[in-house]
Design a protein around this motif. Sequence first.
Motif, PDB file in Angstrom:
ATOM      1  N   LEU A   1       0.821  -1.217   0.000  1.00  0.00           N
ATOM      2  CA  LEU A   1       0.000   0.000   0.000  1.00  0.00           C
ATOM      3  C   LEU A   1       0.852   1.263   0.000  1.00  0.00           C
ATOM      4  CD1 LEU A   1      -3.054  -0.809   2.283  1.00  0.00           C
ATOM      5  CD2 LEU A   1      -2.980  -0.582  -0.181  1.00  0.00           C
ATOM      6  N   GLU A   2       2.035   1.197   0.578  1.00  0.00           N
ATOM      7  CA  GLU A   2       2.907   2.373   0.550  1.00  0.00           C
ATOM      8  C   GLU A   2       3.303   2.717  -0.891  1.00  0.00           C
ATOM      9  OE1 GLU A   2       6.879   4.230   2.690  1.00  0.00           O
ATOM     10  OE2 GLU A   2       6.355   2.139   3.065  1.00  0.00           O
ATOM     11  N   ALA A   3       3.447   1.707  -1.742  1.00  0.00           N
ATOM     12  CA  ALA A   3       3.736   1.951  -3.152  1.00  0.00           C
ATOM     13  C   ALA A   3       2.567   2.672  -3.833  1.00  0.00           C
ATOM     14  CB  ALA A   3       4.024   0.633  -3.863  1.00  0.00           C
ATOM     15  N   VAL A   4       1.351   2.426  -3.362  1.00  0.00           N
ATOM     16  CA  VAL A   4       0.167   3.079  -3.928  1.00  0.00           C
ATOM     17  C   VAL A   4      -0.036   4.467  -3.321  1.00  0.00           C
ATOM     18  CG1 VAL A   4      -2.349   2.931  -4.148  1.00  0.00           C
ATOM     19  CG2 VAL A   4      -0.958   0.870  -4.394  1.00  0.00           C
ATOM     20  N   PHE A   5       0.078   4.579  -1.987  1.00  0.00           N
ATOM     21  CA  PHE A   5      -0.209   5.833  -1.290  1.00  0.00           C
ATOM     22  C   PHE A   5       0.971   6.801  -1.294  1.00  0.00           C
ATOM     23  CE2 PHE A   5      -3.197   3.224   1.639  1.00  0.00           C
ATOM     24  CZ  PHE A   5      -4.178   3.228   0.672  1.00  0.00           C
ATOM     25  N   SER A   6       2.185   6.305  -1.496  1.00  0.00           N
ATOM     26  CA  SER A   6       3.417   7.109  -1.447  1.00  0.00           C
ATOM     27  C   SER A   6       3.708   7.645  -0.059  1.00  0.00           C
ATOM     28  CB  SER A   6       3.370   8.275  -2.446  1.00  0.00           C
ATOM     29  OG  SER A   6       3.170   7.792  -3.746  1.00  0.00           O
ATOM     30  N   LYS A   7       3.117   7.082   0.968  1.00  0.00           N
ATOM     31  CA  LYS A   7       3.398   7.428   2.353  1.00  0.00           C
ATOM     32  C   LYS A   7       2.962   6.288   3.268  1.00  0.00           C
ATOM     33  CE  LYS A   7       0.370  11.048   3.473  1.00  0.00           C
ATOM     34  NZ  LYS A   7      -0.369  12.257   3.290  1.00  0.00           N
ATOM     35  N   LYS A   8       3.444   6.310   4.504  1.00  0.00           N
ATOM     36  CA  LYS A   8       3.184   5.221   5.452  1.00  0.00           C
ATOM     37  C   LYS A   8       1.797   5.276   6.078  1.00  0.00           C
ATOM     38  CE  LYS A   8       6.443   2.174   6.379  1.00  0.00           C
ATOM     39  NZ  LYS A   8       6.176   0.780   6.077  1.00  0.00           N
ATOM     40  N   LYS A   9       1.205   6.470   6.160  1.00  0.00           N
ATOM     41  CA  LYS A   9      -0.070   6.625   6.860  1.00  0.00           C
ATOM     42  C   LYS A   9      -0.959   7.572   6.072  1.00  0.00           C
ATOM     43  CE  LYS A   9       0.499   7.472  11.238  1.00  0.00           C
ATOM     44  NZ  LYS A   9       0.625   8.132  12.548  1.00  0.00           N
ATOM     45  N   VAL A  10      -2.201   7.141   5.811  1.00  0.00           N
ATOM     46  CA  VAL A  10      -3.198   7.995   5.159  1.00  0.00           C
ATOM     47  C   VAL A  10      -4.521   7.841   5.897  1.00  0.00           C
ATOM     48  CG1 VAL A  10      -2.154   7.856   2.860  1.00  0.00           C
ATOM     49  CG2 VAL A  10      -3.919   6.244   3.480  1.00  0.00           C
ATOM     50  N   THR A  11      -5.389   8.820   5.737  1.00  0.00           N
ATOM     51  CA  THR A  11      -6.731   8.696   6.309  1.00  0.00           C
ATOM     52  C   THR A  11      -7.635   8.059   5.257  1.00  0.00           C
ATOM     53  OG1 THR A  11      -7.550  10.825   5.535  1.00  0.00           O
ATOM     54  CG2 THR A  11      -6.411  10.793   7.673  1.00  0.00           C
ATOM     55  N   MET A  12      -8.741   7.500   5.707  1.00  0.00           N
ATOM     56  CA  MET A  12      -9.682   6.882   4.775  1.00  0.00           C
ATOM     57  C   MET A  12     -10.243   7.906   3.796  1.00  0.00           C
ATOM     58  SD  MET A  12     -13.167   6.272   7.028  1.00  0.00           S
ATOM     59  CE  MET A  12     -12.496   5.040   8.065  1.00  0.00           C
ATOM     60  N   PHE A  13     -10.223   9.190   4.183  1.00  0.00           N
ATOM     61  CA  PHE A  13     -10.768  10.234   3.326  1.00  0.00           C
ATOM     62  C   PHE A  13      -9.826  10.568   2.177  1.00  0.00           C
ATOM     63  CE2 PHE A  13     -12.393  10.976   7.662  1.00  0.00           C
ATOM     64  CZ  PHE A  13     -13.707  10.603   7.423  1.00  0.00           C
ATOM     65  N   GLU A  14      -8.525  10.453   2.379  1.00  0.00           N
ATOM     66  CA  GLU A  14      -7.586  10.739   1.301  1.00  0.00           C
ATOM     67  C   GLU A  14      -7.227   9.506   0.487  1.00  0.00           C
ATOM     68  OE1 GLU A  14      -3.799  12.316   2.813  1.00  0.00           O
ATOM     69  OE2 GLU A  14      -4.190  11.334   4.718  1.00  0.00           O
ATOM     70  N   MET A  15      -7.674   8.336   0.902  1.00  0.00           N
ATOM     71  CA  MET A  15      -7.348   7.098   0.209  1.00  0.00           C
ATOM     72  C   MET A  15      -7.801   7.132  -1.249  1.00  0.00           C
ATOM     73  SD  MET A  15      -8.397   3.187   1.137  1.00  0.00           S
ATOM     74  CE  MET A  15     -10.088   3.298   0.619  1.00  0.00           C
ATOM     75  N   ASN A  16      -9.012   7.579  -1.528  1.00  0.00           N
ATOM     76  CA  ASN A  16      -9.530   7.597  -2.898  1.00  0.00           C
ATOM     77  C   ASN A  16      -8.713   8.498  -3.797  1.00  0.00           C
ATOM     78  OD1 ASN A  16     -11.501   5.714  -2.457  1.00  0.00           O
ATOM     79  ND2 ASN A  16     -13.090   7.219  -2.027  1.00  0.00           N
ATOM     80  N   LYS A  17      -8.205   9.591  -3.257  1.00  0.00           N
ATOM     81  CA  LYS A  17      -7.348  10.491  -4.045  1.00  0.00           C
ATOM     82  C   LYS A  17      -6.105   9.742  -4.519  1.00  0.00           C
ATOM     83  CE  LYS A  17      -4.773  13.379  -1.828  1.00  0.00           C
ATOM     84  NZ  LYS A  17      -4.250  14.480  -1.036  1.00  0.00           N
ATOM     85  N   HIS A  18      -5.505   8.965  -3.613  1.00  0.00           N
ATOM     86  CA  HIS A  18      -4.305   8.197  -3.965  1.00  0.00           C
ATOM     87  C   HIS A  18      -4.648   7.070  -4.937  1.00  0.00           C
ATOM     88  CE1 HIS A  18      -1.732  10.288  -1.138  1.00  0.00           C
ATOM     89  NE2 HIS A  18      -2.649  10.120  -0.201  1.00  0.00           N
ATOM     90  N   LEU A  19      -5.792   6.437  -4.745  1.00  0.00           N
ATOM     91  CA  LEU A  19      -6.188   5.349  -5.646  1.00  0.00           C
ATOM     92  C   LEU A  19      -6.432   5.847  -7.069  1.00  0.00           C
ATOM     93  CD1 LEU A  19      -8.653   3.227  -3.474  1.00  0.00           C
ATOM     94  CD2 LEU A  19      -6.255   2.754  -3.985  1.00  0.00           C
ATOM     95  N   SER A  20      -7.014   7.023  -7.208  1.00  0.00           N
ATOM     96  CA  SER A  20      -7.347   7.534  -8.546  1.00  0.00           C
ATOM     97  C   SER A  20      -6.095   7.754  -9.386  1.00  0.00           C
ATOM     98  CB  SER A  20      -8.168   8.799  -8.444  1.00  0.00           C
ATOM     99  OG  SER A  20      -7.405   9.851  -7.912  1.00  0.00           O
ATOM    100  N   ARG A  21      -4.965   7.993  -8.771  1.00  0.00           N
ATOM    101  CA  ARG A  21      -3.712   8.170  -9.526  1.00  0.00           C
ATOM    102  C   ARG A  21      -3.248   6.859 -10.148  1.00  0.00           C
ATOM    103  NH1 ARG A  21      -0.756  11.223  -4.667  1.00  0.00           N
ATOM    104  NH2 ARG A  21      -2.056  13.072  -4.626  1.00  0.00           N
ATOM    105  N   HIS A  22      -3.760   5.754  -9.652  1.00  0.00           N
ATOM    106  CA  HIS A  22      -3.325   4.443 -10.112  1.00  0.00           C
ATOM    107  C   HIS A  22      -4.357   3.744 -10.987  1.00  0.00           C
ATOM    108  CE1 HIS A  22       0.405   4.151  -7.760  1.00  0.00           C
ATOM    109  NE2 HIS A  22      -0.218   4.950  -6.934  1.00  0.00           N
ATOM    110  N   LEU A  23      -5.360   4.466 -11.457  1.00  0.00           N
ATOM    111  CA  LEU A  23      -6.410   3.902 -12.295  1.00  0.00           C
ATOM    112  C   LEU A  23      -6.432   4.599 -13.646  1.00  0.00           C
ATOM    113  CD1 LEU A  23      -9.239   3.713  -9.618  1.00  0.00           C
ATOM    114  CD2 LEU A  23      -7.807   1.833 -10.435  1.00  0.00           C
TER     115      LEU A  23
END
Length: 104
Positions: free
Chosen positions: A81-103
Amino acid sequence: MPSKTTKGKSASEEGGAKKAAGGKQPNALQKPVKPSKELAEVVGAEPLPRSEVVSKVWDYIKQHQLQNPENRREIMADDKLEAVFSKKKVTMFEMNKHLSRHLS
């Protein structure tokens, strides 16, 4: 000779019936998207609807117990998940922002 008329249907109702009979096009959440190589490590490489991607990420988070026990809104990323989020800790609210970069 009288012309044929549609009984009780307006022109817009007739057009709507044709669209429904022909099938609906998927909306943005239903359209399959291809995950990046990093995200495919978590959800698989097959194209999936966005809603299914998010669901599979949540399944992965729960299966690997990656929610912070003191603050369940925080996700503690493992290596995948760190490879997807680019950080060790994210909130559930910012998760979708990080996911959209990988779709795509």
